[in-house]
Design a protein around this motif. Structure first.
Motif, PDB file in Angstrom:
ATOM      1  N   ALA A 173      39.772 -76.088 112.129  1.00 20.84           N
ATOM      2  CA  ALA A 173      38.859 -74.977 111.834  1.00 20.84           C
ATOM      3  C   ALA A 173      39.464 -73.988 110.842  1.00 20.84           C
ATOM      4  N   GLU A 174      40.742 -73.686 111.006  1.00 22.01           N
ATOM      5  CA  GLU A 174      41.384 -72.694 110.134  1.00 22.01           C
ATOM      6  C   GLU A 174      41.454 -73.206 108.689  1.00 22.01           C
ATOM      7  N   LYS A 175      41.828 -74.464 108.561  1.00 12.67           N
ATOM      8  CA  LYS A 175      41.951 -75.066 107.230  1.00 12.67           C
ATOM      9  C   LYS A 175      40.574 -75.185 106.562  1.00 12.67           C
ATOM     10  N   ARG A 176      39.564 -75.492 107.365  1.00 11.93           N
ATOM     11  CA  ARG A 176      38.199 -75.571 106.819  1.00 11.93           C
ATOM     12  C   ARG A 176      37.765 -74.208 106.308  1.00 11.93           C
ATOM     13  N   ARG A 177      38.000 -73.184 107.144  1.00 12.34           N
ATOM     14  CA  ARG A 177      37.581 -71.830 106.809  1.00 12.34           C
ATOM     15  C   ARG A 177      38.262 -71.356 105.518  1.00 12.34           C
ATOM     16  N   GLU A 178      39.559 -71.619 105.423  1.00 15.15           N
ATOM     17  CA  GLU A 178      40.328 -71.231 104.239  1.00 15.15           C
ATOM     18  C   GLU A 178      39.752 -71.880 102.973  1.00 15.15           C
ATOM     19  N   ASN A 179      39.508 -73.169 103.081  1.00 19.21           N
ATOM     20  CA  ASN A 179      39.011 -73.915 101.918  1.00 19.21           C
ATOM     21  C   ASN A 179      37.589 -73.527 101.558  1.00 19.21           C
ATOM     22  N   LEU A 180      36.766 -73.275 102.557  1.00 22.53           N
ATOM     23  CA  LEU A 180      35.374 -72.893 102.295  1.00 22.53           C
ATOM     24  C   LEU A 180      35.315 -71.509 101.658  1.00 22.53           C
ATOM     25  N   ALA A 181      36.136 -70.585 102.176  1.00 23.17           N
ATOM     26  CA  ALA A 181      36.167 -69.237 101.602  1.00 23.17           C
ATOM     27  C   ALA A 181      36.609 -69.308 100.145  1.00 23.17           C
ATOM     28  N   SER A 182      37.596 -70.132  99.875  1.00 20.57           N
ATOM     29  CA  SER A 182      38.111 -70.268  98.516  1.00 20.57           C
ATOM     30  C   SER A 182      37.037 -70.838  97.578  1.00 20.57           C
ATOM     31  N   GLU A 183      36.245 -71.786  98.073  1.00 21.04           N
ATOM     32  CA  GLU A 183      35.162 -72.350  97.253  1.00 21.04           C
ATOM     33  C   GLU A 183      34.045 -71.313  97.041  1.00 21.04           C
ATOM     34  N   ILE A 184      33.693 -70.600  98.101  1.00 19.38           N
ATOM     35  CA  ILE A 184      32.616 -69.608  97.986  1.00 19.38           C
ATOM     36  C   ILE A 184      33.003 -68.503  97.007  1.00 19.38           C
ATOM     37  N   LEU A 185      34.266 -68.104  97.046  1.00 12.98           N
ATOM     38  CA  LEU A 185      34.718 -67.024  96.163  1.00 12.98           C
ATOM     39  C   LEU A 185      35.090 -67.524  94.765  1.00 12.98           C
ATOM     40  N   GLY A 186      35.145 -68.829  94.583  1.00 18.79           N
ATOM     41  CA  GLY A 186      35.434 -69.393  93.260  1.00 18.79           C
ATOM     42  C   GLY A 186      36.871 -69.189  92.807  1.00 18.79           C
ATOM     43  N   VAL A 187      37.803 -69.329  93.745  1.00 19.91           N
ATOM     44  CA  VAL A 187      39.222 -69.099  93.436  1.00 19.91           C
ATOM     45  C   VAL A 187      39.736 -70.066  92.360  1.00 19.91           C
ATOM     46  N   SER A 188      39.366 -71.332  92.491  1.00 22.27           N
ATOM     47  CA  SER A 188      39.803 -72.349  91.523  1.00 22.27           C
ATOM     48  C   SER A 188      39.326 -72.016  90.107  1.00 22.27           C
ATOM     49  N   LEU A 189      38.086 -71.592  90.033  1.00 18.51           N
ATOM     50  CA  LEU A 189      37.516 -71.228  88.729  1.00 18.51           C
ATOM     51  C   LEU A 189      38.237 -70.014  88.150  1.00 18.51           C
ATOM     52  N   TYR A 190      38.397 -68.997  88.979  1.00 18.73           N
ATOM     53  CA  TYR A 190      39.033 -67.756  88.550  1.00 18.73           C
ATOM     54  C   TYR A 190      40.461 -68.028  88.059  1.00 18.73           C
ATOM     55  N   ASP A 191      41.219 -68.784  88.855  1.00 19.75           N
ATOM     56  CA  ASP A 191      42.611 -69.061  88.489  1.00 19.75           C
ATOM     57  C   ASP A 191      42.698 -69.965  87.257  1.00 19.75           C
ATOM     58  N   SER A 192      41.730 -70.864  87.099  1.00 21.21           N
ATOM     59  CA  SER A 192      41.712 -71.744  85.921  1.00 21.21           C
ATOM     60  C   SER A 192      41.451 -70.934  84.655  1.00 21.21           C
TER      61      SER A 192
END
Ligand code: ATP
Ligand code: MG
Length: 186
Positions: free
Chosen positions: A110-129
């Motif tokens: 659950a924790e790992k899912r939540r972390e990854n989902l939050a990161s996708e919703i906030l667009g962390v990968s896009l922002y950092d790229s």
């Protein structure tokens, strides 16, 4: 041509990279494999593997071959790949409503899912790229409801002609559906 494919775990990077690589006769450099083979991994933590990014960046830099088609794949790309010589950065995005199913199937807790989902919703990968590679090189691809070969086709077309920005925004979607609690709270 040097292409980077990045995005959150489960977004579809490796599946689409394989198809793109076949079409272009390109070499795939899998950041995760380089980290493991090159012994760049510093230590195992409760969050997974903690990588020595400096060491990994050095290993990856050495693998660059001039005049060769290469596709670098991995969610760590913005932290370990230098922007010089990169033609395009494909950031794969997937709706949290679909991503959650992929992460469940993979057995993420659950924790790992939540972390990854939050990161996708906030667009962390896009922002950092964008921060690492610059706005001009970074293109988002929505893999939601698409088949891997469709996504691969979109990436190949974008290499020939840059598409208009997709402007993917899960935060508005999640908030309009009243699902902020579902994704962000314990
Ligand atoms: N449009 C799409 N493009 C690519 N893969 C897709 C697409 N739609 C669904 N999938 C599926 O999504 C799942 C996750 O894909 P994949 O393993 O390639 O993700 P990944 O981004 O490489 O993850 P990780 O960062 O953890 O390696 C696969 O089962 C794949 O078949
Ligand atoms: Mg993968």
């Amino acid at each position: 041509m040097k292409l980077v494919i990045t995005g959150n775990p489960g977004a579809g990077k490796h599946t689409s990279a394989k198809i793109v690589a076949e079409k272009l006769d390109a070499e795939i450099i899998d950041i995760n494999n380089v980290a493991i083979d090159g012994d760049s991994i510093a230590k195992k933590t409760s969050h997974g593997l903690e990588v020595d990014v400096k060491k990994l960046a050095r290993l990856l830099a050495r693998m660059t071959k001039p005049r060769k088609h290469q596709i670098v794949v991995g969610h760590l790309a913005p932290y370990v790949i230098k922007p010089e010589g990169i033609s395009m950065v494909a950031v794969l995005r997937r709706s949290p409503y679909e991503l959650v199913k992929t992460l469940e199937k993979r057995g993420y807790n659950a924790e790992k899912r939540r972390e990854n989902l939050a990161s996708e919703i906030l667009g962390v990968s896009l922002y950092d790229s964008v921060k690492t590679f610059g706005k001009r090189k970074v293109i988002e691809f929505d893999t939601t409801g698409r088949a891997p070969d469709q996504t691969a086709g979109e990436i190949l077309r974008a290499l020939r002609k840059r598409p208009k920005p997709a402007g993917i925004d899960w935060l508005t979607l999640v908030s309009e559906r009243g699902d902020m609690q579902r994704f962000f709270e314990y």
